[in-house]
Design an enzyme around this catalytic site. Sequence first.
Site, PDB file in Angstrom:
ATOM      1  N   ASN A   7      12.793  -3.686  -0.654  1.00  0.00           N
ATOM      2  CA  ASN A   7      11.794  -4.439  -1.415  1.00  0.00           C
ATOM      3  C   ASN A   7      11.943  -4.068  -2.899  1.00  0.00           C
ATOM      4  O   ASN A   7      11.808  -2.891  -3.266  1.00  0.00           O
ATOM      5  CB  ASN A   7      10.403  -4.075  -0.892  1.00  0.00           C
ATOM      6  CG  ASN A   7       9.296  -4.813  -1.636  1.00  0.00           C
ATOM      7  OD1 ASN A   7       9.325  -4.901  -2.858  1.00  0.00           O
ATOM      8  ND2 ASN A   7       8.328  -5.338  -0.913  1.00  0.00           N
ATOM      9  N   HIS A  10       9.065  -3.432  -7.311  1.00  0.00           N
ATOM     10  CA  HIS A  10       8.709  -2.482  -8.368  1.00  0.00           C
ATOM     11  C   HIS A  10       9.777  -2.356  -9.451  1.00  0.00           C
ATOM     12  O   HIS A  10       9.503  -1.796 -10.514  1.00  0.00           O
ATOM     13  CB  HIS A  10       8.302  -1.137  -7.770  1.00  0.00           C
ATOM     14  CG  HIS A  10       7.027  -1.278  -6.996  1.00  0.00           C
ATOM     15  ND1 HIS A  10       5.867  -1.750  -7.582  1.00  0.00           N
ATOM     16  CD2 HIS A  10       6.744  -1.085  -5.694  1.00  0.00           C
ATOM     17  CE1 HIS A  10       4.928  -1.808  -6.655  1.00  0.00           C
ATOM     18  NE2 HIS A  10       5.423  -1.422  -5.505  1.00  0.00           N
ATOM     19  N   HIS A  52       7.849  -9.920  -2.967  1.00  0.00           N
ATOM     20  CA  HIS A  52       6.519 -10.496  -2.782  1.00  0.00           C
ATOM     21  C   HIS A  52       6.181 -11.292  -4.038  1.00  0.00           C
ATOM     22  O   HIS A  52       5.981 -10.713  -5.104  1.00  0.00           O
ATOM     23  CB  HIS A  52       5.507  -9.351  -2.577  1.00  0.00           C
ATOM     24  CG  HIS A  52       4.116  -9.829  -2.289  1.00  0.00           C
ATOM     25  ND1 HIS A  52       3.086  -8.955  -2.038  1.00  0.00           N
ATOM     26  CD2 HIS A  52       3.575 -11.072  -2.207  1.00  0.00           C
ATOM     27  CE1 HIS A  52       1.972  -9.634  -1.818  1.00  0.00           C
ATOM     28  NE2 HIS A  52       2.247 -10.920  -1.925  1.00  0.00           N
ATOM     29  N   ARG A  54       3.587 -12.793  -5.734  1.00  0.00           N
ATOM     30  CA  ARG A  54       2.124 -12.772  -5.672  1.00  0.00           C
ATOM     31  C   ARG A  54       1.528 -13.941  -6.448  1.00  0.00           C
ATOM     32  O   ARG A  54       2.120 -14.414  -7.423  1.00  0.00           O
ATOM     33  CB  ARG A  54       1.592 -11.469  -6.270  1.00  0.00           C
ATOM     34  CG  ARG A  54       1.954 -10.223  -5.488  1.00  0.00           C
ATOM     35  CD  ARG A  54       1.323  -9.015  -6.150  1.00  0.00           C
ATOM     36  NE  ARG A  54      -0.111  -9.107  -6.084  1.00  0.00           N
ATOM     37  CZ  ARG A  54      -0.867  -8.460  -5.197  1.00  0.00           C
ATOM     38  NH1 ARG A  54      -0.319  -7.622  -4.353  1.00  0.00           N
ATOM     39  NH2 ARG A  54      -2.168  -8.606  -5.191  1.00  0.00           N
ATOM     40  N   ARG A  58       2.253 -10.658 -10.769  1.00  0.00           N
ATOM     41  CA  ARG A  58       2.217  -9.399 -11.523  1.00  0.00           C
ATOM     42  C   ARG A  58       3.587  -8.705 -11.591  1.00  0.00           C
ATOM     43  O   ARG A  58       3.822  -7.916 -12.468  1.00  0.00           O
ATOM     44  CB  ARG A  58       1.168  -8.453 -10.976  1.00  0.00           C
ATOM     45  CG  ARG A  58       1.527  -7.822  -9.658  1.00  0.00           C
ATOM     46  CD  ARG A  58       0.559  -6.738  -9.290  1.00  0.00           C
ATOM     47  NE  ARG A  58      -0.787  -7.244  -9.112  1.00  0.00           N
ATOM     48  CZ  ARG A  58      -1.703  -6.661  -8.342  1.00  0.00           C
ATOM     49  NH1 ARG A  58      -1.402  -5.544  -7.732  1.00  0.00           N
ATOM     50  NH2 ARG A  58      -2.906  -7.164  -8.206  1.00  0.00           N
ATOM     51  N   GLU A  79       7.877 -12.402   0.895  1.00  0.00           N
ATOM     52  CA  GLU A  79       6.502 -12.081   1.300  1.00  0.00           C
ATOM     53  C   GLU A  79       5.582 -12.981   0.500  1.00  0.00           C
ATOM     54  O   GLU A  79       5.725 -13.115  -0.728  1.00  0.00           O
ATOM     55  CB  GLU A  79       6.171 -10.627   0.966  1.00  0.00           C
ATOM     56  CG  GLU A  79       6.926  -9.624   1.791  1.00  0.00           C
ATOM     57  CD  GLU A  79       6.606  -8.209   1.351  1.00  0.00           C
ATOM     58  OE1 GLU A  79       5.793  -8.015   0.424  1.00  0.00           O
ATOM     59  OE2 GLU A  79       7.189  -7.289   1.920  1.00  0.00           O
ATOM     60  N   THR A 110      -0.247  -4.276  -1.603  1.00  0.00           N
ATOM     61  CA  THR A 110      -0.834  -4.838  -0.389  1.00  0.00           C
ATOM     62  C   THR A 110      -1.549  -3.727   0.395  1.00  0.00           C
ATOM     63  O   THR A 110      -0.955  -2.703   0.697  1.00  0.00           O
ATOM     64  CB  THR A 110       0.267  -5.463   0.482  1.00  0.00           C
ATOM     65  OG1 THR A 110       1.026  -6.330  -0.350  1.00  0.00           O
ATOM     66  CG2 THR A 110      -0.328  -6.255   1.618  1.00  0.00           C
ATOM     67  N   GLU A 160       5.484  -7.567  11.353  1.00  0.00           N
ATOM     68  CA  GLU A 160       5.797  -6.345  10.610  1.00  0.00           C
ATOM     69  C   GLU A 160       4.566  -5.461  10.706  1.00  0.00           C
ATOM     70  O   GLU A 160       3.484  -5.826  10.216  1.00  0.00           O
ATOM     71  CB  GLU A 160       6.124  -6.668   9.143  1.00  0.00           C
ATOM     72  CG  GLU A 160       6.458  -5.388   8.368  1.00  0.00           C
ATOM     73  CD  GLU A 160       7.031  -5.649   6.978  1.00  0.00           C
ATOM     74  OE1 GLU A 160       7.744  -6.660   6.798  1.00  0.00           O
ATOM     75  OE2 GLU A 160       6.758  -4.828   6.085  1.00  0.00           O
ATOM     76  N   HIS A 200       5.623  -0.442   4.536  1.00  0.00           N
ATOM     77  CA  HIS A 200       4.596  -0.022   3.589  1.00  0.00           C
ATOM     78  C   HIS A 200       4.412   1.499   3.618  1.00  0.00           C
ATOM     79  O   HIS A 200       4.046   2.067   4.632  1.00  0.00           O
ATOM     80  CB  HIS A 200       3.241  -0.700   3.818  1.00  0.00           C
ATOM     81  CG  HIS A 200       2.380  -0.599   2.589  1.00  0.00           C
ATOM     82  ND1 HIS A 200       2.322  -1.581   1.635  1.00  0.00           N
ATOM     83  CD2 HIS A 200       1.599   0.389   2.144  1.00  0.00           C
ATOM     84  CE1 HIS A 200       1.526  -1.215   0.665  1.00  0.00           C
ATOM     85  NE2 HIS A 200       1.076  -0.018   0.939  1.00  0.00           N
TER      86      HIS A 200
HETATM   87  N1  PXP Z   1       6.155  -4.612   3.682  1.00  0.00           N
HETATM   88  C1  PXP Z   1       5.202  -5.391   3.137  1.00  0.00           C
HETATM   89  C2  PXP Z   1       4.690  -6.545   3.942  1.00  0.00           C
HETATM   90  C3  PXP Z   1       4.722  -5.155   1.833  1.00  0.00           C
HETATM   91  O1  PXP Z   1       3.775  -5.958   1.317  1.00  0.00           O
HETATM   92  C4  PXP Z   1       5.280  -4.090   1.090  1.00  0.00           C
HETATM   93  C5  PXP Z   1       4.848  -3.848  -0.315  1.00  0.00           C
HETATM   94  O2  PXP Z   1       3.538  -3.671  -0.445  1.00  0.00           O
HETATM   95  C6  PXP Z   1       6.259  -3.294   1.694  1.00  0.00           C
HETATM   96  C7  PXP Z   1       6.682  -3.569   2.991  1.00  0.00           C
HETATM   97  C8  PXP Z   1       6.906  -2.171   0.968  1.00  0.00           C
HETATM   98  O3  PXP Z   1       6.002  -1.145   0.729  1.00  0.00           O
HETATM   99  P1  PXP Z   1       6.422   0.094  -0.152  1.00  0.00           P
HETATM  100  O4  PXP Z   1       6.667  -0.421  -1.535  1.00  0.00           O
HETATM  101  O5  PXP Z   1       5.262   0.996  -0.051  1.00  0.00           O
HETATM  102  O6  PXP Z   1       7.681   0.654   0.452  1.00  0.00           O
END
Ligand code: PXP
Length: 247
Positions: A7, A10, A52, A54, A58, A79, A110, A160, A200
């Site tokens: 993901n 960030h 994601h 959003r 953001r 996402e 999230t 998930e 997550h």
């Molecule tokens: N899976 C989903 C559905 C998410 O929304 C997120 C990000 O919030 C993640 C995985 C990845 O989470 P993290 O950045 O904490 O690894």
Amino acid sequence: MILLGVNIDHCATLRQARYRDAGATTGGAVEPDPVTFALLAERAGADGITVHLREDRRHIQERDVWRLRECIGTRLNLEMACTPAMTELALKLKPEFVCLVPENRQEVTTEGGLDVTGNRERVRACVDALKAAGIQVSLFIDPDEPQIELSARLGAPYVELHTGAYAHAFHTARRAAELQRLRLGAVRAHDLGLIVNAGHGINYVNIAEVRTLPHLHELNIGHSIVSRAVFTGVEEAVREMKARIRG
Ligand code: PXP
């Protein structure tokens, strides 16, 4: 083998911290570029790229998802909130996967899982439209029986499981209970014919336990990989996570 979806939200968070309003005036020097991050992650073995988009934009922007759609060689997992506007966009973009997530403007990231039982018809409409377009759909849910059962009944091929509560409890007395909750959730989902992903709050430490969950198909990991990449570079960060997933 458990797959790794990286993901890259960030990476875009960092870019937006400086260039939120200046994208048009920087002569192309907008950094860091999430697409470059994605390509390096793929080179190091990422099995898919997750973003994601959003509603408040953001971090990831619409232009990012179109560039990713064009550039990446693995598969794109979008996402998104379960709304008609996002569904319309997904039907045009045609990512390989869509993961439906809850969205709350106030949250930093999230927080809870999607409340499938409380939004049954909305989720059904979204799942049906995406599936009809050949997009694989996943529902990001807490590992609770009613959410899992309804996900299966609505015909989503994937869930998930939200690992956030477990990650938060990692240094507390609740850790074993949260892990067990995920374990039972994974077994229930698998028994109902669902393919089980999780994500997550997974990091380089808790992965040692997360990887022992039964029936795991794919893990989606963002924050800890992006954070480590600041020090080691993207490829090393991804390679190291892949190695820890393998154990
Ligand atoms: N899976 C989903 C559905 C998410 O929304 C997120 C990000 O919030 C993640 C995985 C990845 O989470 P993290 O950045 O904490 O690894």
